[in-house]
Each structure stands twice: as structure tokens, then as C-alpha cells.
Design a protein around this motif. Structure first.
Motif, PDB file in Angstrom:
ATOM      1  N   GLU A   1       2.488   1.926  -3.418  1.00  7.94           N
ATOM      2  CA  GLU A   1       1.564   2.609  -4.321  1.00  7.94           C
ATOM      3  C   GLU A   1       1.386   4.072  -3.930  1.00  7.94           C
ATOM      4  O   GLU A   1       1.389   4.967  -4.776  1.00  7.94           O
ATOM      5  CB  GLU A   1       0.205   1.904  -4.302  1.00  7.94           C
ATOM      6  N   GLN A   2       1.259   4.291  -2.639  1.00  9.59           N
ATOM      7  CA  GLN A   2       1.038   5.644  -2.142  1.00  9.59           C
ATOM      8  C   GLN A   2       2.236   6.550  -2.438  1.00  9.59           C
ATOM      9  O   GLN A   2       2.085   7.644  -2.978  1.00  9.59           O
ATOM     10  CB  GLN A   2       0.803   5.563  -0.635  1.00  9.59           C
ATOM     11  N   ARG A   3       3.431   6.064  -2.123  1.00  9.50           N
ATOM     12  CA  ARG A   3       4.612   6.922  -2.281  1.00  9.50           C
ATOM     13  C   ARG A   3       5.014   7.114  -3.745  1.00  9.50           C
ATOM     14  O   ARG A   3       5.694   8.093  -4.063  1.00  9.50           O
ATOM     15  CB  ARG A   3       5.772   6.349  -1.459  1.00  9.50           C
TER      16      ARG A   3
ATOM     17  N   LYS B   1       0.854  -1.202   0.000  1.00 11.24           N
ATOM     18  CA  LYS B   1       0.000   0.000   0.000  1.00 11.24           C
ATOM     19  C   LYS B   1       0.882   1.241   0.000  1.00 11.24           C
ATOM     20  O   LYS B   1       0.626   2.229  -0.698  1.00 11.24           O
ATOM     21  CB  LYS B   1      -0.902  -0.008   1.230  1.00 11.24           C
TER      22      LYS B   1
ATOM     23  N   GLN C   1       3.092   8.063  -5.837  1.00  8.25           N
ATOM     24  CA  GLN C   1       2.289   9.209  -6.278  1.00  8.25           C
ATOM     25  C   GLN C   1       2.525  10.442  -5.407  1.00  8.25           C
ATOM     26  O   GLN C   1       1.949  11.482  -5.665  1.00  8.25           O
ATOM     27  CB  GLN C   1       0.782   8.874  -6.162  1.00  8.25           C
ATOM     28  N   GLU C   2       3.320  10.301  -4.376  1.00 10.28           N
ATOM     29  CA  GLU C   2       3.372  11.333  -3.332  1.00 10.28           C
ATOM     30  C   GLU C   2       4.751  12.011  -3.280  1.00 10.28           C
ATOM     31  O   GLU C   2       5.785  11.321  -3.249  1.00 10.28           O
ATOM     32  CB  GLU C   2       3.079  10.619  -1.988  1.00 10.28           C
TER      33      GLU C   2
END
Lengths: 311, 119
Positions: A211-213, A208, A215-216
């Protein structure tokens, strides 16, 4: 002068090829009656190209292709095939034959095929560095935050090594594994700041966060820099990420029995296994992978299947 | 038989046979995850007692595949099951040896030998 070795137990077929070649002023040719005799000739003086029949006593064309590919890899072999030997011809190509000409087309196709094969062979040899003369070169890439970029980057470097005839296939694979580990470390642990401990403790949470990082900011804006330096003495890869770095001394010994069920440190262990030297910068966000060239192997003392370092 | 992007799955009685069909390291780990989730779900099934991983179609792997193997072994051994791997290349054998993973499960020459070990 182009030296051609014609290998055939049938004098009439050999002569036909010889007659075709003698019309070409630049060709000098000689005969051998089978594969073993051909190798004896090649030990004395290397031809520029070998033209061989498939079916011969003592050592047949397939065995000759394999032996030449192994012992004299710069000499191309053209196979002459009879009716019904297409499968064997295909096998010969897989084993390293440069081309084949059906016997019933020798008169029309042989000269063109020889010319074509020699052109390719000379081009390839001009790209092969002779022993003692090594060009220094450097290739570099900048990778954005995308794991899919790693495989083509490694593929590019492996192609470079193959084109320059610097490594055996097995050695290119070893270098590829070390590079893959280093680049994945730079991306996941360096730029995305993801810890192996998290993957061990919370597998779902780890992905998770991947995926999050991806985009961040600031994680997704960070780049991975990779350089390949090639010199007379060594091959050197430098991989740098834009993360905060880490202290490699804190990694557990991945070969320790107590660490076998842990995730950490295995990638670095593989890098150290497959390269001669692995060095981390003080900050820990740059790793240098070194493969040294071996003089003994440069001199051709060791057979290809035993080569552990760059040739 | 189930064929995914990376893994082919087959049942032989209580054994789940897993065959990687391409080198995992050339794919993003996160892209492989859905297939791995499916495999780990199957390994939870009480019908599956053991697992065999057949590397015949793959020439090499790195730490990412090792981690997957370690998780499979952990999951199956927690339930008293066994794991064996087979048809590894020289390179893969070397990777298993340096990481000492060849001490954790049998590395067999053929699928038949591996099945014999886990049945």
C-alpha cells in the motif's frame, strides 16, 4: 455456390427446406437421414452450413452438433426444433450450434437465418489464418502501478488468440496463468521491489509496504511494458519492469521438498511449466515467454483436446 | 454461511469449508486480503479443527492462491488439524502437481470425500 447439408429423418420436413433453398440460385443442397449419415457426407465434401433436425435415429441433432463442433469447427449447424424442445435447443446452442429455427417457422425464418449464420461464419473464417500463412503482428501495452490492470491486459491477449483461432481454450488459460505470474512479478517484485521473503516472514508488513509503495515515488511512477509478438513460428510475450532487476539463478528450486513451505520461485515455475521457454534479461527486469507453434498440430494430426501448443 | 467477494465460508461441525467463487488471480492481492484475514482469524478458533477448500466454481489458480493454501495448511497443521481440497479442474490439478503441493494434502474428487479425509 453455397453448399447446404439438410439432416432430417422426416422426408417431408427435409423437402420443405429444400424447396425453400431451391428458390435461391446460389444454394446447392443435399440430404442425410441422420447424424451419422451427415458426418459421412461431410468427410467427402464439407458443406458451408448444416441444417439439422434434433430428434433422429442413430445420431441425433445434439450429438451431431457436438461431433461437427469437434471435427469440423468452421462449419456452422442450424438446428430445427419442434414444440417443447426449447431446452434441448438451448443445450444445442451451448454445445456449439450456430442458431435454431422452430419447425413451424421454417417457411418464414429459415432463409434469413441461413444468410445470417453464413455471414458470421465467413467473417470468422476470414479472420482465421490458413495453415502456412501467418501474419506477423505485435500488440503492446504500458501498465501503470495498478494490479487491477493485469486481468484486462491478459484478457485482451487471450481474446486475440481466440479470434485468430490460434489456441485451444485450455492453452489460452495456461498462457493466461503464465502471463499473470510474469505481470504480477514485474509489478510487485520488480517495480515495487517487494520480496517474497518479506511476505513469508511478515505477511502484514508485506501488505503495508504494498500500500505504501503504490503511493510513494519512485515505486509508484514505474511502469510495466508488455508486448505480444505473433509470428509464423511462435508466440512471444516480453514483459519489462523499471525496477532494479534480480538474479533468477539465485531462486531456489520450488519443486524441492525443502522449498515446499517457502514462498519464493513458484510463479516462475508455473511460467516455465506453461510456456515452452522463459528467458530473463541479464539485468533480470525483463522476461520473455515463448510458446512455439507445432507443425504437426497445424496439419491437424492431433485432436483439439490433446493440443499442448499453439495450433 | 458467509459470502464474500471471493470466498464463501461454511461450517460443518469442526470443519471450515471454503469455496472460492472467482479466480483470485484476476483480483489485486491486496483487495483479497480483508477476506483472507477473516478466514485466518476463523482458522485460529479452537472450534475449527480442519479445513476443506472446494474449487468447484473456479477453473484455475496460480501462485497467489497456492501461497494462500500453503498458509492455511501451515496454520491448521500447527494446531494438529488437517486440510483437504476438492473438485479441482484439470488445470488446477496440473498446477498442484508441478509445484508438488499435491504431496502436502489430499486432493479429493468430491466435497464428501474431502470431509471424510479430515474428520
Amino acid at each position: 455456390m453455397t453448399r447446404v447439408l439438410i439432416v432430417d429423418d422426416s422426408p417431408s420436413d427435409s423437402r420443405l427446406v429444400g424447396i425453400l433453398l431451391q428458390d435461391h440460385a446460389d444454394y446447392q443442397y443435399e440430404y442425410a437421414e441422420d447424424g451419422r449419415a451427415a458426418l459421412r457426407v461431410m468427410e467427402v465434401q464439407l458443406p458451408d452450413v448444416v441444417i439439422s433436425d434434433l430428434v433422429m435415429p442413430v445420431m441425433d441433432g445434439l450429438e451431431l452438433v457436438a461431433a461437427v463442433h469437434d471435427r469440423f469447427p468452421n462449419v456452422p449447424v442450424i438446428i430445427m426444433t419442434s414444440m417443447g424442445t426449447d431446452d434441448i435447443a438451448l443445450n444445442a446452442l451451448r454445445q456449439g450450434a450456430a442458431s435454431y429455427v422452430p419447425k413451424n417457422s421454417i417457411a418464414t425464418d429459415m432463409l434469413d437465418t441461413v444468410e445470417r449464420v453464413l455471414t458470421v461464419s465467413r467473417r470468422r473464417q476470414s479472420q482465421t489464418w490458413p495453415t502456412g500463412l501467418t501474419q506477423s503482428s505485435c500488440n503492446s501495452f504500458v501498465l501503470e502501478c495498478n494490479r487491477d490492470l493485469i486481468a484486462p491486459t491478459i484478457g485482451f491477449f487471450q481474446d486475440q488468440l481466440e479470434q485468430k483461432s490460434l489456441c485451444s481454450e485450455a492453452e489460452r488459460t495456461r498462457i493466461g496463468i503464465a502471463l499473470d505470474e510474469a505481470l504480477a512479478n514485474a509489478l510487485y517484485h520488480g517495480n515495487l521491489e517487494l520480496s517474497s521473503n518479506l511476505r513469508e516472514q511478515d505477511y502484514e508488513g508485506y501488505y503495508k509496504l504494498v500500500e505504501q509503495r503504490c503511493q510513494e515515488a519512485p515505486y509508484c511512477d514505474r511502469l510495466v511494458y508488455v508486448e505480444m509478438h505473433l509470428s509464423q513460428d511462435e508466440l512471444r510475450f516480453i514483459i519489462r519492469d523499471e525496477g532494479p532487476g534480480f538474479d533468477p539463478a539465485l531462486l531456489p528450486d520450488a519443486t524441492n521438498a525443502a522449498s515446499l513451505d517457502k514462498v519464493t520461485g513458484r510463479g516462475i515455475l508455473l511460467m516455465r511449466t506453461f510456456m515452452d521457454e522463459v528467458l530473463f534479461s541479464e539485468a533480470g527486469n525483463e522476461v520473455t515467454l515463448v510458446k512455439r507453434r507445432s507443425r504437426e498440430e497445424d496439419a491437424g494430426v492431433v485432436g483439439d483436446e490433446h493440443r499442448g501448443a499453439i495450433q | 454461511m458467509t459470502t464474500g467477494q471471493v470466498f464463501e465460508l461454511e461450517r460443518q461441525g469442526p470443519v471450515l469449508l471454503i469455496s472460492p467463487t472467482c479466480n483470485v488471480s484476476s483480483l489485486a492481492e491486496e483487495n483479497v486480503k480483508p477476506e483472507l484475514d477473516q478466514i485466518f482469524a476463523q482458522l485460529q478458533s479452537p472450534e475449527i479443527k480442519s479445513v476443506v477448500i472446494d474449487f468447484e466454481r473456479v477453473n484455475y489458480f496460480g501462485s497467489s492462491m497456492l501461497e494462500t493454501l500453503r498458509r492455511m495448511w501451515q496454520q491448521i497443521s500447527e494446531r494438529g488439524g488437517m486440510m483437504a481440497i476438492c473438485n479441482v479442474s484439470e488445470m488446477e490439478r496440473e498446477v498442484l502437481h508441478v509445484t508438488r503441493f499435491d504431496t502436502l494434502w489430499p486432493v479429493c474428487g468430491s466435497r464428501e470425500d474431502a470431509l471424510e479425509k479430515v474428520l
